[in-house]
Structures are given as structure tokens and as C-alpha cells.
Design a protein around this motif. Structure first.
Motif, PDB file in Angstrom:
ATOM      1  N   LEU A 155     -36.524 -72.194  34.202  1.00  0.00           N
ATOM      2  CA  LEU A 155     -37.416 -71.479  35.127  1.00  0.00           C
ATOM      3  C   LEU A 155     -38.576 -72.341  35.612  1.00  0.00           C
ATOM      4  CD1 LEU A 155     -37.465 -68.046  33.285  1.00  0.00           C
ATOM      5  CD2 LEU A 155     -36.402 -68.536  35.499  1.00  0.00           C
ATOM      6  N   GLY A 156     -38.697 -73.554  35.112  1.00  0.00           N
ATOM      7  CA  GLY A 156     -39.769 -74.450  35.541  1.00  0.00           C
ATOM      8  C   GLY A 156     -41.112 -74.118  34.932  1.00  0.00           C
ATOM      9  N   ILE A 157     -41.134 -73.424  33.803  1.00  0.00           N
ATOM     10  CA  ILE A 157     -42.393 -73.075  33.141  1.00  0.00           C
ATOM     11  C   ILE A 157     -42.684 -74.151  32.091  1.00  0.00           C
ATOM     12  CG2 ILE A 157     -43.559 -71.390  31.673  1.00  0.00           C
ATOM     13  CD1 ILE A 157     -41.854 -69.241  33.099  1.00  0.00           C
ATOM     14  N   THR A 158     -43.767 -74.883  32.302  1.00  0.00           N
ATOM     15  CA  THR A 158     -44.096 -75.986  31.393  1.00  0.00           C
ATOM     16  C   THR A 158     -45.354 -75.739  30.569  1.00  0.00           C
ATOM     17  OG1 THR A 158     -45.324 -77.092  33.156  1.00  0.00           O
ATOM     18  CG2 THR A 158     -42.988 -77.694  32.886  1.00  0.00           C
ATOM     19  N   HIS A 159     -46.180 -74.789  30.978  1.00  0.00           N
ATOM     20  CA  HIS A 159     -47.397 -74.477  30.235  1.00  0.00           C
ATOM     21  C   HIS A 159     -47.700 -72.985  30.372  1.00  0.00           C
ATOM     22  CE1 HIS A 159     -48.454 -74.888  34.334  1.00  0.00           C
ATOM     23  NE2 HIS A 159     -49.738 -74.957  34.183  1.00  0.00           N
ATOM     24  N   LEU A 160     -48.595 -72.499  29.521  1.00  0.00           N
ATOM     25  CA  LEU A 160     -48.882 -71.063  29.491  1.00  0.00           C
ATOM     26  C   LEU A 160     -50.269 -70.706  30.028  1.00  0.00           C
ATOM     27  CD1 LEU A 160     -47.281 -70.174  26.054  1.00  0.00           C
ATOM     28  CD2 LEU A 160     -46.368 -69.786  28.337  1.00  0.00           C
ATOM     29  N   TRP A 161     -50.913 -71.631  30.703  1.00  0.00           N
ATOM     30  CA  TRP A 161     -52.203 -71.303  31.282  1.00  0.00           C
ATOM     31  C   TRP A 161     -52.226 -71.765  32.718  1.00  0.00           C
ATOM     32  CZ3 TRP A 161     -55.788 -68.014  30.169  1.00  0.00           C
ATOM     33  CH2 TRP A 161     -56.988 -68.068  30.838  1.00  0.00           C
ATOM     34  N   PRO A 162     -52.517 -70.937  33.690  1.00  0.00           N
ATOM     35  CA  PRO A 162     -52.677 -69.491  33.577  1.00  0.00           C
ATOM     36  C   PRO A 162     -51.333 -68.843  33.223  1.00  0.00           C
ATOM     37  CG  PRO A 162     -52.627 -70.120  35.884  1.00  0.00           C
ATOM     38  CD  PRO A 162     -52.582 -71.392  35.089  1.00  0.00           C
ATOM     39  N   TYR A 173     -43.086 -59.663  33.891  1.00  0.00           N
ATOM     40  CA  TYR A 173     -43.308 -59.776  32.443  1.00  0.00           C
ATOM     41  C   TYR A 173     -44.129 -61.031  32.200  1.00  0.00           C
ATOM     42  CZ  TYR A 173     -39.655 -56.288  32.058  1.00  0.00           C
ATOM     43  OH  TYR A 173     -38.906 -55.136  32.186  1.00  0.00           O
ATOM     44  N   ALA A 174     -45.268 -60.873  31.531  1.00  0.00           N
ATOM     45  CA  ALA A 174     -46.119 -62.014  31.226  1.00  0.00           C
ATOM     46  C   ALA A 174     -45.463 -62.861  30.139  1.00  0.00           C
ATOM     47  CB  ALA A 174     -47.493 -61.544  30.755  1.00  0.00           C
ATOM     48  N   VAL A 175     -45.373 -64.154  30.368  1.00  0.00           N
ATOM     49  CA  VAL A 175     -44.810 -65.059  29.373  1.00  0.00           C
ATOM     50  C   VAL A 175     -45.897 -65.376  28.368  1.00  0.00           C
ATOM     51  CG1 VAL A 175     -43.754 -67.313  28.968  1.00  0.00           C
ATOM     52  CG2 VAL A 175     -43.183 -66.014  31.039  1.00  0.00           C
ATOM     53  N   ILE A 176     -45.631 -65.040  27.101  1.00  0.00           N
ATOM     54  CA  ILE A 176     -46.634 -65.266  26.062  1.00  0.00           C
ATOM     55  C   ILE A 176     -46.213 -66.408  25.175  1.00  0.00           C
ATOM     56  CG2 ILE A 176     -47.540 -62.939  26.112  1.00  0.00           C
ATOM     57  CD1 ILE A 176     -45.815 -62.416  23.552  1.00  0.00           C
TER      58      ILE A 176
END
Length: 176
Positions: A155-162, A173-176
Motif C-alpha cells: 500500500l506504500g505506507i512507510t511511516h505512521l505519522w501523520p 480505517y486508521a493504521v495504528i
């Protein structure tokens, strides 16, 4: 003594030799068996119990059919360290997951399960970034997602901030 009955002495010596040889052989076999058992022994396999819902029709398994307190009931059993429940999302196969509501966003197909807060602990999962599920997340207001490393990469998600959001059937759905 020993010279008066040479036959008896020879048989006694032969018995002692055979007894010692048998003792050494048993010790050797036990050590070998013990090594083989410890090599193939898996603590997780030996201490895990999986309960599965078994509907009459296997295609009917599309929701959590366990009682709402199933996880708590199992945790109350002697010796249970953790328990969790996971189930397929209602409605069957998830056609696409995106990180944007933009209709041009590239959808990805990823296996998705709904899970109770204790599921990740019971599965032995570890958290690399962010946090695990909590009891607040199990409320209707707690629309969160926990992604595995492969799903996050897809999905290309590399960090959780923001806080990133994934969309499943148009619901965020928020990724935690």
C-alpha cells in the motif's frame, strides 16, 4: 573362591559385561532420541490450541459467529496465557483496498481479517511500528487497521505519522 568354580565365575563375568554393555547402549539411545526430539520440538505447536467455527456450509463463514465473550471465556481457563478471535469480514472477498478515496487511486488486493484485541498477542505477532490493538479499538468508534510488513509495503505506507488511512469498501480505517 573364584578358582574352585571356574564355570560360575565365567558366567558371572559374562553377565556383568553384558549388563554394562546394555546400560551403555540404553544411555546412547536415550541421548540420541532426546536430541532428535529437541531438534523437532516446537514450543508454539506444543502449547497452541486453535478453535474454528464449523458452519454447515463452509461458504457461510463470513462473520464472527463466536459469542461476544469467547475471548474472555478462553482466557479464564487454567494455563491460558492469551486468546484472540479473528474472522473474515462480512460480505466475503474484499475487492480492493486503497490509501485514498480518490477513484483514480490504485486499488490493491490484500487478505483482510477482522480481529479482537487479543488476537495479535495470541498469534505471537510483534509490532515493528505503532501499537497493537486495544480494547477501545474493539468499540464501534475504533475503526483501526493493523498492517503486516508486506501489506504496508504493497500500500506504500512507510511511516505512521501523520496517521495513514486505508479504505475498505469506502470506509476509512486508521493504521495504528
Amino acid at each position: 573362591g573364584a578358582t574352585q568354580r571356574p564355570g560360575r565365575t565365567a558366567l558371572t563375568l559374562a553377565g556383568i559385561v553384558v549388563g554394562v554393555a546394555a546400560f551403555v547402549a540404553v544411555l546412547g539411545l536415550t541421548a540420541t532420541a532426546s536430541g532428535q526430539i529437541s531438534d523437532s520440538f516446537s514450543v508454539l505447536r506444543a502449547t497452541s490450541v486453535t478453535l474454528r467455527d464449523a458452519p454447515q456450509d463452509a461458504s457461510a463463514l463470513t462473520a464472527n459467529d463466536f459469542p461476544s465473550d469467547a475471548e474472555a471465556r478462553v482466557r479464564r481457563l487454567n494455563g491460558v496465557l492469551s486468546a484472540g478471535v479473528a474472522w473474515p469480514l462480512p460480505g466475503g472477498t474484499i475487492p480492493a483496498i486503497t490509501t485514498s478515496l480518490d477513484p483514480r487511486a490504485a486499488p490493491q488486493t490484500i487478505d483482510v481479517l477482522a480481529a479482537s484485541p487479543g488476537y495479535l498477542d495470541a498469534a505471537g505477532a510483534t509490532v515493528g511500528q505503532g501499537r497493537s490493538l486495544s480494547w477501545f479499538d474493539d468499540t464501534p468508534r475504533g475503526q483501526v487497521a493493523v498492517l503486516g510488513q508486506g501489506a504496508a509495503r504493497t500500500l506504500g505506507i512507510t511511516h505512521l505519522w501523520p496517521t495513514p488511512t486505508v479504505y475498505i469498501r469506502g470506509t476509512g480505517y486508521a493504521v495504528i
